[in-house]
Design a protein around this motif. Structure first.
Motif, PDB file in Angstrom:
ATOM      1  N   ASP A  28       9.722  -3.147  -3.703  1.00 45.12           N
ATOM      2  CA  ASP A  28       9.507  -3.036  -5.198  1.00 45.12           C
ATOM      3  C   ASP A  28       8.140  -2.390  -5.406  1.00 45.12           C
ATOM      4  OD1 ASP A  28       9.897  -3.203  -7.950  1.00 45.12           O
ATOM      5  OD2 ASP A  28       9.278  -5.271  -8.103  1.00 45.12           O
ATOM      6  N   THR A  29       8.166  -1.073  -5.410  1.00 42.78           N
ATOM      7  CA  THR A  29       6.912  -0.323  -5.638  1.00 42.78           C
ATOM      8  C   THR A  29       7.100   1.126  -6.127  1.00 42.78           C
ATOM      9  OG1 THR A  29       4.653   0.102  -4.452  1.00 42.78           O
ATOM     10  CG2 THR A  29       6.443   0.404  -2.817  1.00 42.78           C
ATOM     11  N   THR A  30       6.157   2.006  -6.294  1.00 43.96           N
ATOM     12  CA  THR A  30       6.371   3.265  -6.692  1.00 43.96           C
ATOM     13  C   THR A  30       5.188   4.074  -5.974  1.00 43.96           C
ATOM     14  OG1 THR A  30       4.783   3.169  -8.340  1.00 43.96           O
ATOM     15  CG2 THR A  30       7.114   2.684  -8.923  1.00 43.96           C
ATOM     16  N   GLU A  36      -2.228   5.705  -6.564  1.00 42.94           N
ATOM     17  CA  GLU A  36      -3.432   5.565  -7.511  1.00 42.94           C
ATOM     18  C   GLU A  36      -4.444   4.442  -7.105  1.00 42.94           C
ATOM     19  OE1 GLU A  36      -4.195   3.522 -11.749  1.00 42.94           O
ATOM     20  OE2 GLU A  36      -2.117   4.683 -11.791  1.00 42.94           O
ATOM     21  N   ARG A  37      -3.719   3.298  -6.489  1.00 42.05           N
ATOM     22  CA  ARG A  37      -4.651   2.182  -6.152  1.00 42.05           C
ATOM     23  C   ARG A  37      -5.222   2.192  -4.787  1.00 42.05           C
ATOM     24  NH1 ARG A  37      -4.080  -2.529  -9.836  1.00 42.05           N
ATOM     25  NH2 ARG A  37      -2.847  -1.631 -11.580  1.00 42.05           N
ATOM     26  N   THR A  38      -4.753   3.130  -3.805  1.00 47.63           N
ATOM     27  CA  THR A  38      -5.137   3.130  -2.473  1.00 47.63           C
ATOM     28  C   THR A  38      -5.372   4.591  -1.993  1.00 47.63           C
ATOM     29  OG1 THR A  38      -3.111   3.341  -1.437  1.00 47.63           O
ATOM     30  CG2 THR A  38      -3.714   1.115  -2.115  1.00 47.63           C
ATOM     31  N   LYS A 213      -6.094 -11.592   0.166  1.00 49.31           N
ATOM     32  CA  LYS A 213      -6.535 -11.667  -1.298  1.00 49.31           C
ATOM     33  C   LYS A 213      -7.326 -10.297  -1.471  1.00 49.31           C
ATOM     34  CE  LYS A 213      -6.441 -16.577  -1.856  1.00 49.31           C
ATOM     35  NZ  LYS A 213      -7.123 -17.710  -1.027  1.00 49.31           N
ATOM     36  N   GLY A 214      -6.332  -9.310  -1.870  1.00 50.99           N
ATOM     37  CA  GLY A 214      -6.876  -7.849  -1.895  1.00 50.99           C
ATOM     38  C   GLY A 214      -8.258  -7.522  -2.703  1.00 50.99           C
ATOM     39  N   ARG A 215      -8.122  -8.233  -3.924  1.00 52.34           N
ATOM     40  CA  ARG A 215      -9.242  -7.828  -4.844  1.00 52.34           C
ATOM     41  C   ARG A 215     -10.540  -8.415  -4.330  1.00 52.34           C
ATOM     42  NH1 ARG A 215      -8.132  -7.896 -11.253  1.00 52.34           N
ATOM     43  NH2 ARG A 215      -6.580  -6.238 -10.582  1.00 52.34           N
ATOM     44  N   GLU A 216     -10.377  -9.891  -3.829  1.00 54.37           N
ATOM     45  CA  GLU A 216     -11.737 -10.287  -3.080  1.00 54.37           C
ATOM     46  C   GLU A 216     -12.111  -9.319  -1.926  1.00 54.37           C
ATOM     47  OE1 GLU A 216     -11.590 -14.777  -3.470  1.00 54.37           O
ATOM     48  OE2 GLU A 216      -9.952 -14.261  -4.315  1.00 54.37           O
ATOM     49  N   ALA A 251      -9.153   1.858   4.688  1.00 57.21           N
ATOM     50  CA  ALA A 251      -8.426   0.807   4.096  1.00 57.21           C
ATOM     51  C   ALA A 251      -8.082   1.382   2.666  1.00 57.21           C
ATOM     52  CB  ALA A 251      -9.121  -0.396   3.838  1.00 57.21           C
ATOM     53  N   ASN A 252      -8.884   2.183   1.964  1.00 56.73           N
ATOM     54  CA  ASN A 252      -8.422   2.352   0.608  1.00 56.73           C
ATOM     55  C   ASN A 252      -9.656   3.416   0.072  1.00 56.73           C
ATOM     56  OD1 ASN A 252      -8.616   2.356  -2.305  1.00 56.73           O
ATOM     57  ND2 ASN A 252      -7.831   0.214  -2.163  1.00 56.73           N
ATOM     58  N   ALA A 253      -8.879   4.477  -0.428  1.00 55.84           N
ATOM     59  CA  ALA A 253      -9.591   5.615  -0.769  1.00 55.84           C
ATOM     60  C   ALA A 253     -10.602   5.260  -1.855  1.00 55.84           C
ATOM     61  CB  ALA A 253      -8.797   6.711  -1.326  1.00 55.84           C
TER      62      ALA A 253
HETATM   63  N1  COA Z   1       3.461  -1.837  -5.930  1.00 56.94           N
HETATM   64  C1  COA Z   1       3.477  -1.909  -7.515  1.00 56.94           C
HETATM   65  N2  COA Z   1       2.874  -2.840  -8.054  1.00 56.94           N
HETATM   66  C2  COA Z   1       2.213  -3.711  -7.310  1.00 56.94           C
HETATM   67  C3  COA Z   1       2.197  -3.515  -5.776  1.00 56.94           C
HETATM   68  C4  COA Z   1       2.822  -2.449  -4.998  1.00 56.94           C
HETATM   69  N3  COA Z   1       2.880  -2.243  -4.019  1.00 56.94           N
HETATM   70  N4  COA Z   1       1.244  -4.608  -4.988  1.00 56.94           N
HETATM   71  C5  COA Z   1       0.662  -5.367  -6.090  1.00 56.94           C
HETATM   72  N5  COA Z   1       1.363  -4.846  -7.170  1.00 56.94           N
HETATM   73  C6  COA Z   1       0.977  -5.289  -8.544  1.00 56.94           C
HETATM   74  C7  COA Z   1       0.582  -6.948  -8.964  1.00 56.94           C
HETATM   75  O1  COA Z   1       2.009  -7.547  -8.679  1.00 56.94           O
HETATM   76  C8  COA Z   1      -0.139  -7.011  -9.815  1.00 56.94           C
HETATM   77  O2  COA Z   1       0.703  -7.074 -10.955  1.00 56.94           O
HETATM   78  P1  COA Z   1       0.492  -8.110 -12.360  1.00 56.94           P
HETATM   79  O3  COA Z   1      -0.856  -7.466 -12.735  1.00 56.94           O
HETATM   80  O4  COA Z   1       1.741  -7.965 -13.251  1.00 56.94           O
HETATM   81  O5  COA Z   1       0.336  -9.621 -11.622  1.00 56.94           O
HETATM   82  C9  COA Z   1      -0.947  -5.530  -9.989  1.00 56.94           C
HETATM   83  O6  COA Z   1      -0.114  -4.652  -9.374  1.00 56.94           O
HETATM   84  C10 COA Z   1      -2.274  -5.704  -9.775  1.00 56.94           C
HETATM   85  O7  COA Z   1      -2.510  -6.354  -8.422  1.00 56.94           O
HETATM   86  P2  COA Z   1      -3.622  -6.617  -7.969  1.00 56.94           P
HETATM   87  O8  COA Z   1      -3.396  -7.381  -6.533  1.00 56.94           O
HETATM   88  O9  COA Z   1      -4.626  -7.248  -8.591  1.00 56.94           O
HETATM   89  O10 COA Z   1      -4.228  -5.075  -7.785  1.00 56.94           O
HETATM   90  P3  COA Z   1      -5.578  -4.596  -7.250  1.00 56.94           P
HETATM   91  O11 COA Z   1      -6.189  -3.367  -8.148  1.00 56.94           O
HETATM   92  O12 COA Z   1      -6.644  -5.320  -6.634  1.00 56.94           O
HETATM   93  O13 COA Z   1      -5.196  -3.431  -5.934  1.00 56.94           O
HETATM   94  C11 COA Z   1      -5.200  -3.605  -3.674  1.00 56.94           C
HETATM   95  C12 COA Z   1      -4.528  -3.919  -4.686  1.00 56.94           C
HETATM   96  C13 COA Z   1      -4.599  -4.252  -2.463  1.00 56.94           C
HETATM   97  C14 COA Z   1      -4.718  -2.244  -3.453  1.00 56.94           C
HETATM   98  C15 COA Z   1      -6.839  -3.688  -3.630  1.00 56.94           C
HETATM   99  O14 COA Z   1      -7.054  -4.905  -4.093  1.00 56.94           O
HETATM  100  C16 COA Z   1      -7.522  -3.342  -2.383  1.00 56.94           C
HETATM  101  O15 COA Z   1      -7.322  -2.250  -1.653  1.00 56.94           O
HETATM  102  N6  COA Z   1      -8.076  -4.465  -1.900  1.00 56.94           N
HETATM  103  C17 COA Z   1      -8.794  -4.081  -0.710  1.00 56.94           C
HETATM  104  C18 COA Z   1      -7.793  -4.262   0.634  1.00 56.94           C
HETATM  105  C19 COA Z   1      -8.296  -3.893   2.111  1.00 56.94           C
HETATM  106  O16 COA Z   1      -8.743  -2.964   1.932  1.00 56.94           O
HETATM  107  N7  COA Z   1      -8.002  -4.792   2.887  1.00 56.94           N
HETATM  108  C20 COA Z   1      -8.168  -4.447   4.251  1.00 56.94           C
HETATM  109  C21 COA Z   1      -9.563  -4.263   4.489  1.00 56.94           C
HETATM  110  S1  COA Z   1      -9.664  -4.398   6.394  1.00 56.94           S
END
Ligand code: COA
Length: 322
Positions: A28-30, A36-38, A213-216, A251-253
């Motif tokens: 369940d993603t797009t 946008e997030r990564t 816990k992605g955000r932390e 890991a993430n742009a």
């Molecule tokens: N598709 C669509 N929506 C998604 C999703 C996906 N694949 N994954 C999560 N979401 C949703 C969540 O359910 C949440 O919805 P809600 O607000 O309705 O609850 C929303 O997106 C935000 O989720 P959140 O986890 O807070 O997003 P974020 O902005 O923190 O981005 C990551 C998530 C994982 C991309 C980001 O935290 C990140 O890159 N963290 C670092 C991770 C990393 O680099 N790890 C490896 C280190 S080695």
């Protein structure tokens, strides 16, 4: 003075490339959310016959060919992975057998996404001590096997692959010559619960799945990576202005952008492959390094900084002159 000189790089990716759109048919993603997030657009997923060891062996063959070194002349294999083929023996010994090396020292190191930086420091120390002459340093992973495909917040982020480098001990009196100039590693084991696998031989007796816990993790990553790059540069007696290329863990742009900004480095100096490979953990730095060496961006005599952070937390940087 003995220095560890980078003489070749190689990479290997599974045959199957999966786009965000394809993933969105099962999860369940797009495509929009992931990009946008990564910044991720594609990842490679290993088939049943593609394992951490087979990918590592393929990447190693490419690195040996680039270096003009015969497998038989390798006397050290250090393989960074969190997804070994078996609990034991090490995947490094499997790579040794696949390469047909009769005798050498071979072992795995485990520091998850910063595993390659740990492997580089270990190999560099062994080469500079004069114990070994030619090392294969590998990062190889099959994270697709430990992903929870029901957890959209993690399963879209990772991919499989391998990267390898050849490091050779070279005697030189020239301080401005090529080689690894500095390495710096850290670990802070208090953060286990932010990024971990919920299984293991000594606890559940199962392999387990990745939890994060992605955000932390994001918050820690930017601070730690900028700091360790500065430490590495200081050890090498260099400033950020003297850096030609940063090859970061992919890991993430947004982490790449934020870290470069913190150091005042222009984005053009940062090698980005996260769009093509996603996060391949220990493989991501050598995969990105190989990409930028082969496409001609990184040239002889340049200052390159490698950096990564991963579960543990563990993090590190290496500074080298090509
Ligand atoms: N598709 C669509 N929506 C998604 C999703 C996906 N694949 N994954 C999560 N979401 C949703 C969540 O359910 C949440 O919805 P809600 O607000 O309705 O609850 C929303 O997106 C935000 O989720 P959140 O986890 O807070 O997003 P974020 O902005 O923190 O981005 C990551 C998530 C994982 C991309 C980001 O935290 C990140 O890159 N963290 C670092 C991770 C990393 O680099 N790890 C490896 C280190 S080695």
């Amino acid at each position: 003075m003995i220095r560890s000189v980078l003489t070749g790089t190689g990479a290997a990716l599974p045959a199957r490339r999966v786009s965000n759109a394809e993933l969105a048919q099962q999860v369940d993603t797009t495509d929009e959310w992931i990009v946008e997030r990564t910044g991720i657009r594609f990842r490679y997923i290993a088939g049943p016959d593609e394992t951490t060891a087979t990918l590592a062996a393929d990447a190693s063959k490419a690195a040996l060919a680039a270096a003009g070194v015969l497998a038989a002349d390798v006397d050290l294999i250090v393989l960074a992975t969190a997804t070994p083929d078996q609990t034991f023996p090490s995947s490094a010994t499997k790579v040794q057998a696949l390469l047909g090396i009769a005798d050498c020292v071979a072992f795995d190191v485990a520091a998850v996404c910063s595993g390659f930086l740990y492997a580089v420091q270990v190999a560099d120390a062994m080469l500079r001590a004069g114990v070994h002459r030619r090392a294969l340093v590998i990062g190889s992973e099959t994270f697709s096997r430990i992903l929870d495909w029901e957890d959209r917040a993690t399963c879209v982020l990772f991919g499989d692959g391998a990267g390898a480098i050849v490091l050779e001990a070279r005697e030189s009196a020239d301080a401005a010559g090529p080689g690894i100039l500095a390495t710096k590693l850290h670990a802070d084991g208090r953060h286990n619960d932010l990024l971990y696998v919920d299984g293991g031989p000594s606890t559940t007796g199962t392999v387990g799945k990745l939890r994060m816990k992605g955000r932390e993790v994001f918050r820690h990553a930017v601070v730690n990576l900028a700091a360790v790059m500065e430490e590495g540069l200081q050890l090498a007696g260099l400033t950020a202005a003297e850096v030609d290329w940063v090859v970061p863990h992919q890991a993430n742009a947004r982490i790449l952008d934020a870290t470069a900004r913190k150091l005042g480095l222009p984005p053009e100096k940062v090698v980005v492959t996260v769009d093509q490979h996603a996060n391949t953990s220990a493989a991501s730095v050598p995969l990105a390094l190989d990409t930028a060496m082969r496409d001609g961006r990184i040239n002889a005599g340049q200052i390159v900084v490698l950096e990564a952070m991963g579960g543990g937390f563990t993090w590190g940087a290496a500074v080298l002159r090509t």
